[in-house]
Design a protein around this motif. Structure first.
Motif, short mmCIF file in Angstrom:
data_model
loop_
_atom_site.label_atom_id
_atom_site.label_comp_id
_atom_site.label_asym_id
_atom_site.label_seq_id
_atom_site.Cartn_x
_atom_site.Cartn_y
_atom_site.Cartn_z
N THR A 40 0.69 -1.24 -0.11
CA THR A 40 0.09 -0.01 -0.06
C THR A 40 0.92 1.30 0.01
O THR A 40 0.22 2.40 0.02
N ILE A 41 2.36 1.13 0.02
CA ILE A 41 3.18 2.16 0.10
C ILE A 41 3.80 2.41 -1.44
O ILE A 41 3.73 3.51 -1.66
N VAL A 42 4.45 1.35 -1.81
CA VAL A 42 4.91 1.40 -3.14
C VAL A 42 4.37 0.45 -3.80
O VAL A 42 4.32 -0.75 -3.69
N SER A 43 3.94 0.79 -5.17
CA SER A 43 3.03 -0.13 -6.07
C SER A 43 3.47 0.13 -7.44
O SER A 43 3.69 1.39 -7.64
N GLY A 44 3.03 -0.77 -8.23
CA GLY A 44 3.25 -0.64 -9.85
C GLY A 44 4.69 -0.85 -10.21
O GLY A 44 5.45 -1.21 -9.42
N GLY A 45 4.76 -0.69 -11.59
CA GLY A 45 6.15 -1.23 -12.18
C GLY A 45 6.93 -0.14 -12.16
O GLY A 45 8.31 -0.25 -12.01
N ALA A 46 7.08 1.36 -12.43
CA ALA A 46 8.13 2.12 -12.56
C ALA A 46 7.40 3.43 -12.49
O ALA A 46 6.02 3.79 -12.62
N SER A 47 8.11 4.40 -11.99
CA SER A 47 7.75 5.82 -12.05
C SER A 47 7.82 6.77 -13.31
O SER A 47 7.53 7.91 -13.31
N GLY A 48 8.27 5.90 -14.34
CA GLY A 48 8.26 6.69 -15.63
C GLY A 48 8.25 5.64 -16.75
O GLY A 48 8.24 4.49 -16.73
N MET A 49 8.57 6.05 -17.97
CA MET A 49 8.74 5.33 -19.02
C MET A 49 10.19 4.98 -19.35
O MET A 49 11.15 5.83 -19.22
N TYR A 50 10.54 3.65 -19.60
CA TYR A 50 11.83 3.14 -19.64
C TYR A 50 12.11 2.43 -20.87
O TYR A 50 11.47 1.72 -21.59
N GLU A 51 13.28 2.58 -21.31
CA GLU A 51 13.97 1.66 -22.35
C GLU A 51 14.63 0.85 -21.74
O GLU A 51 15.03 0.70 -20.59
N ILE A 52 14.93 -0.32 -22.57
CA ILE A 52 16.02 -1.48 -22.11
C ILE A 52 17.43 -1.13 -22.30
O ILE A 52 18.27 -1.39 -21.31
N PHE A 53 17.64 -0.50 -23.09
CA PHE A 53 19.02 0.02 -23.42
C PHE A 53 19.38 1.43 -23.44
O PHE A 53 20.40 2.00 -23.72
N THR A 61 26.23 1.33 -28.96
CA THR A 61 26.17 2.74 -29.31
C THR A 61 25.23 3.24 -28.16
O THR A 61 25.03 4.50 -27.60
N GLU A 62 23.82 2.81 -28.32
CA GLU A 62 22.70 3.21 -27.93
C GLU A 62 22.83 3.12 -26.03
O GLU A 62 22.31 4.06 -25.47
N ALA A 63 23.16 2.29 -25.52
CA ALA A 63 23.22 1.82 -24.31
C ALA A 63 24.27 2.42 -23.50
O ALA A 63 25.44 1.84 -22.93
N GLN A 64 24.48 3.94 -23.73
CA GLN A 64 25.49 4.59 -23.09
C GLN A 64 25.23 4.60 -21.66
O GLN A 64 26.82 4.70 -20.91
N PHE A 65 24.37 4.61 -20.93
CA PHE A 65 24.24 4.40 -19.65
C PHE A 65 23.89 3.06 -18.96
O PHE A 65 23.47 3.11 -17.94
N GLY A 66 24.06 1.98 -19.65
CA GLY A 66 23.90 0.80 -19.13
C GLY A 66 22.95 -0.01 -19.79
O GLY A 66 22.23 0.54 -20.87
N VAL A 67 22.49 -1.21 -19.07
CA VAL A 67 21.48 -2.07 -19.72
C VAL A 67 20.52 -2.27 -18.45
O VAL A 67 20.96 -2.45 -17.17
#
Length: 405
Positions: free
Chosen positions: A228-241, A352-358
């Protein structure tokens, strides 16, 4: 002919939107699954643990990274993307909250200032941190806005309110002794509200931490999130790479989302470190406001800073949740594998795309805390090796407490 082209283009756009929605749904499942896995592995509370992604490299020579994390406003999600440059801070929210409350002498100030009372409230909101005391702030306001009679009457009310709890809270909020000054990479000083979770405490916690082996697979992950305190998948839209929240997905993201992911390796040490706001924060004032929902003897109906719902709405309130502990890790080697089949050209594009990780390890290069490398395996799968050496520390999440705790 033109109608056929428009229809074809429309169908292409709708297919792209649907593909993006499918990727988003899958990434949200993966986020919850990874959060639940490390929660179980580390023995963390399912009601309060929130996994974190983003610019989380923790420097070892000052407490700024810890203070930024402690001052973030946790969203209502099982995993949150953290950006140190974001504007949502507990310190700012608390300052706005104080400007929504009425002091015990509010009726007297309204009578003293008459039609200028609303202007005084606006001035106080926008200048709360510029003056050491409310009296100094009022004198600055009076100099350009009030006639001598109004100014005198207002000062008399302030004198009566010198020990009012709200006045004391404002003084503490603006007290420079409860701020810490740091220096950025450009050698420019900047200040942050102080917290008890310092680098010294982090080092002590991680030195006495525990180790754990990691063997995670999306094929067997648990995607339930019932807190009831934290729920759902993510707080924003995410890419994988790409670690960001822009809501756009590449062909590589789509291919990866349709395959399994595994994370294997070992964490040499993990620990949780409590962190509390320093003297600038008055918990009793927050409780006072929280327990007075729709009570306009406590809340200022004329304030334009917000109301009870602005701060304490369960999902969107800026003071509805706070960081109570920070989850730290060090000395780790992990390998993330996407089991889709990639060509050499796709592999080069992803690097090239995944400059900040995977997924799920995103961190700005400037943090300088970890090393990473990519590998195209013989079966066409892609592996990402993530290493954080002993002595370097990263933040993997927080525990969240609801208002008014």
């Amino acid at each position: 002919m033109q109608d056929a082209f428009i229809e074809e283009r429309y169908n292409e756009i709708m297919m792209q939107v649907q593909r993006g929605a499918n990727v988003q749904a899958r990434v949200e499942q993966m986020n919850v699954g990874w959060r639940n896995y490390i929660m179980d592995a580390m023995g963390l509370d399912p009601e309060t643990f929130q996994a974190a992604q983003g610019t989380l490299g923790l420097q070892t020579d000052d407490s700024s990274g810890l203070f930024l994390m402690a001052d973030s406003v946790p969203p209502y999600s099982a995993m949150a993307f953290f950006d140190a440059s974001g504007s949502g801070t507990r310190y700012n929210a608390y300052g706005s909250f104080l400007n929504c409350l009425l002091p015990s002498t509010a009726a007297g100030m309204k009578k003293a200032l008459g039609p200028m009372y609303a202007e005084w409230k606006i001035f106080a909101k926008t200048n709360a941190t510029k003056y050491a005391t409310v009296e100094q702030m009022f004198d600055a306001f009076a100099m350009g806005n009030l006639d001598p009679t109004m100014a005198k009457a207002g000062r008399q009310v302030l004198a009566q309110a010198a020990n009012d709890p709200l006045s004391n809270a404002f003084r503490d909020y603006a007290n420079p002794n409860f701020q810490t000054t740091f220096v950025n990479d450009a050698n420019q000083p900047f200040g942050l509200p102080s917290y008890t979770g310092t680098i010294s405490n982090a080092n002590k916690a991680i030195a006495n931490g525990q180790s754990v082996d990691i063997d995670f697979s999306t094929n067997s992950m648990d995607t339930k999130s019932t807190s009831t305190i934290v729920s759902g998948g993510a707080s924003g839209m995410y890419e994988i790479f790409f670690g960001g929240a822009n809501g756009e997905y590449s062909a590589s993201d789509e291919k990866a989302s349709q395959s399994a992911f595994s994370i294997k390796g070992r964490i040499g040490s993990y620990a949780t470190m409590p962190t509390q706001a320093a003297g600038w924060y008055n918990g009793s004032m927050v409780t006072h406001g929280y327990n007075a929902k729709d009570d306009f003897n406590v809340w200022d109906a004329e304030s334009n800073s917000g109301d009870w719902y602005t701060f304490f709405n369960e999902k969107t309130g800026s003071l509805a949740r706070r960081v109570s502990q920070i989850v730290l890790v060090t000395d780790l080697e992990l390998t993330v594998t996407s089991e889709a089949s990639y060509s050499q050209s796709e592999f080069e594009q992803i690097k090239t795309e995944a400059q900040f990780g995977v997924w799920p390890f995103f961190s700005a290069k400037a943090s300088g805390t970890h090393t990473s490398s990519y590998q195209l395996n013989a079966d066409g799968s892609l592996s990402y090796h993530y290493t954080l050496p002993k002595g370097k520390t990263a933040i993997w999440g927080v525990t969240v407490q609801p208002a008014p705790q």
